[in-house]
Design an enzyme around this catalytic site. Structure first.
Site, PDB file in Angstrom:
ATOM      1  N   TYR A 147      20.074   9.306   4.222  1.00  0.00           N
ATOM      2  CA  TYR A 147      20.187   7.864   3.991  1.00  0.00           C
ATOM      3  C   TYR A 147      18.809   7.223   4.108  1.00  0.00           C
ATOM      4  O   TYR A 147      18.043   7.556   5.016  1.00  0.00           O
ATOM      5  CB  TYR A 147      21.122   7.243   5.030  1.00  0.00           C
ATOM      6  N   ASP A 242      11.037   9.917   5.956  1.00  0.00           N
ATOM      7  CA  ASP A 242      11.698   8.688   6.392  1.00  0.00           C
ATOM      8  C   ASP A 242      12.064   8.877   7.865  1.00  0.00           C
ATOM      9  O   ASP A 242      13.082   9.478   8.197  1.00  0.00           O
ATOM     10  CB  ASP A 242      12.930   8.419   5.523  1.00  0.00           C
ATOM     11  N   LYS A 270      13.704   0.763  13.476  1.00  0.00           N
ATOM     12  CA  LYS A 270      14.452   0.967  14.724  1.00  0.00           C
ATOM     13  C   LYS A 270      13.566   0.931  15.982  1.00  0.00           C
ATOM     14  O   LYS A 270      13.189  -0.155  16.403  1.00  0.00           O
ATOM     15  CB  LYS A 270      15.294   2.234  14.603  1.00  0.00           C
TER      16      LYS A 270
HETATM   17  C1  LIG Z   1      18.428   2.977   9.586  1.00  0.00           C
HETATM   18  C2  LIG Z   1      17.724   3.756   8.536  1.00  0.00           C
HETATM   19  C3  LIG Z   1      17.202   3.147   7.375  1.00  0.00           C
HETATM   20  C4  LIG Z   1      17.427   1.691   7.069  1.00  0.00           C
HETATM   21  O1  LIG Z   1      16.833   0.866   8.005  1.00  0.00           O
HETATM   22  P1  LIG Z   1      17.361  -0.670   8.113  1.00  0.00           P
HETATM   23  O2  LIG Z   1      16.503  -1.267   9.174  1.00  0.00           O
HETATM   24  O3  LIG Z   1      18.809  -0.566   8.467  1.00  0.00           O
HETATM   25  O4  LIG Z   1      17.153  -1.273   6.780  1.00  0.00           O
HETATM   26  C5  LIG Z   1      16.480   3.927   6.492  1.00  0.00           C
HETATM   27  N1  LIG Z   1      16.277   5.223   6.723  1.00  0.00           N
HETATM   28  C6  LIG Z   1      16.755   5.848   7.801  1.00  0.00           C
HETATM   29  C7  LIG Z   1      16.469   7.289   8.014  1.00  0.00           C
HETATM   30  C8  LIG Z   1      17.506   5.143   8.744  1.00  0.00           C
HETATM   31  O5  LIG Z   1      18.010   5.773   9.806  1.00  0.00           O
END
Ligand SMILES: *Cc1c(COP(=O)(O)O)cnc(C)c1O
Length: 434
Positions: A147, A242, A270
């Site tokens: 994701y 990511d 995060k």
């Molecule tokens: C949470 C997450 C996102 C999206 O981040 P948001 O702050 O919710 O837009 C993208 N990539 C990864 C791996 C994530 O865990």
């Protein structure tokens, strides 16, 4: 479904559904994955949530990752209070993002330059644009089960036929945009190599969650990431890690540092904001210099590098650096997994717990792979959703809040003491035996 009084949450949910889609502002909060009424949380402290009816829950969702020191950590709270006293948005150059940028680039030397944004999604969107701008190529390769936020080109799934061309995985994403993405299965270097042979000269970047943690915790083999980088670079393709969930959580420098690897670009979110809205992307100066105003890749933000969020982030990262809680948290997560698996085995219930660092994921049902590990989404047992929902609600009535979906991981923080983890294990034990 519960013996707790949740009448106020129920009333608020009815009101919320009238003014917000599904009553929430991010889908998983709506409890569709587990059924029932989402709890409206009034306040939180340490490892605990308290809902509007006064029920307390031991929290293993932890705002989906940012709160490595628990809710309302004193040091972060103090930093935020002093930041508020200086004003909360300037729309100018300011020293607070400089402090955070210098701290990060010093600790993670291959991140030579960094740009702050407001969310993980924004960071991914911009990193992809930089990769396209720098390579002059259009396609991006992603893995099924990873994701990357709600960027249009990442809301895709493997297409049928047409050599890995993706199809939209959300209404509102056009087939043309989806077709710019190539989707390959996780844990399949042969498929990856084939995709690069077919499309390599068109692929700007491979993007990967180095520890896929948004479709359960999909453990990858040791050489998956290093081979991925080798295969990409052979084709002149960039690699984007990511690390929105894994950055500053797996180790300070995320999975890249943990595995001793250097992606070309990295995205954070995060943890980096300590619970305030922050995202970031960074990498080698030569690539980051493509970003406006130094280069031709446009990216901007009215509230970017918000001084309160920057100050919270710096307090968070300084504390992480000082306290280095990573090993302790990993040991705790591993122990929780071992103990829960032992109870399940005794009870004759098929259950596995996969953990990595401070993340863990309960898998309910028979895993049919040869090594018993789930490494890609289709290996998750079909009964996961239904079985997880049952355990989730048993635990919830016991005052334990897991992520409200069987395809989301659980998070530990330093506020989760061994005694609190005993409570989790006991509660899961009771649920299994029932
Ligand atoms: C949470 C997450 C996102 C999206 O981040 P948001 O702050 O919710 O837009 C993208 N990539 C990864 C791996 C994530 O865990």
């Amino acid at each position: 479904m519960t013996n707790l009084n949740i009448s106020k949450s129920e009333a608020l949910f009815e009101r919320a559904k009238k003014v917000a889609p599904g009553g929430v502002h991010s889908p998983v909060r709506g409890f569709r994955g587990v059924g029932g009424t989402p709890r409206f949380i009034q306040e939180a402290k340490g490892a605990f949530l308290k809902d509007v009816d006064g029920n307390e829950y031991l929290d293993f969702c932890m705002s989906w990752g940012p709160l490595l020191f628990g809710h309302q950590d004193e040091e972060i709270a103090d930093a935020v209070r002093s930041a508020l006293g200086r004003g909360w948005s300037f729309g100018t150059a300011e020293p607070y993002s400089l402090d955070l940028a210098e701290f990060i680039t010093k600790e993670i030397p291959w991140v030579e330059k960094i740009r702050f944004v407001n969310s993980g999604t924004e960071a991914v969107m911009a990193a992809i644009r930089v990769a396209r701008g720098a390579t002059g190529r259009n396609k991006i390769l992603k893995f099924e089960g990873c994701y990357h936020g709600h960027v249009d080109s990442m809301l895709v799934k493997a297409g049928s036929g047409l050599a890995e061309m993706a199809s939209p995985d959300s209404a509102g994403v056009s087939a043309q945009i989806a077709a710019e993405t190539i989707v390959v299965p996780l844990d399949d270097l042969v498929a990856l190599e084939r995709a690069l042979e077919l499309h390599g000269k068109d692929i700007a970047a491979i993007i990967v969650e180095p520890v896929p943690a948004n479709n359960g915790l999909l453990l990858q083999r040791e050489n998956f990431l290093s081979e991925l980088i080798r295969i990409a670079h052979k084709a002149g393709t960039l690699v984007i890690f990511d690390e929105v969930i894994t950055g500053f959580r797996i180790s300070f420098g995320g999975m890249a540092q943990y595995a001793g690897l250097k992606p070309d670009l990295v995205t954070y979110g995060k943890v980096i904001g300590g619970g305030f809205p922050v995202g970031a992307y960074g990498g080698r100066a030569e690539l980051m210099n493509f970003v406006a105003p130094s280069g031709p890749v446009y990216q901007a933000g009215t509230l970017s590098a918000n001084p309160v969020a920057m100050t919270a982030g710096l307090a968070m990262l300084k504390k992480l650096k000082r306290e280095n809680p990573y090993e302790r948290l990993a040991t705790q997560a591993r122990q929780v997994g071992i103990r829960i698996e032992a109870i399940a085995k005794d009870a004759g219930v098929p259950l596995r717990v996969q953990s990595f660092a401070s993340l863990f994921w309960m898998i309910l049902g028979d895993v049919k792979t040869t090594d018993g590990l789930v490494r890609s989404p289709e290996q998750t047992p079909a009964i996961q959703k239904e079985q997880y929902a049952r355990i989730f609600h048993r635990l919830l009535s016991d005052g334990i809040y897991l992520a409200p979906s069987g395809y989301e991981v659980s998070f530990l923080s330093t506020a989760h003491t061994d005694i609190l983890l005993d409570r989790l294990v006991d509660s899961v034990g009771r649920a299994i035996r029932q």
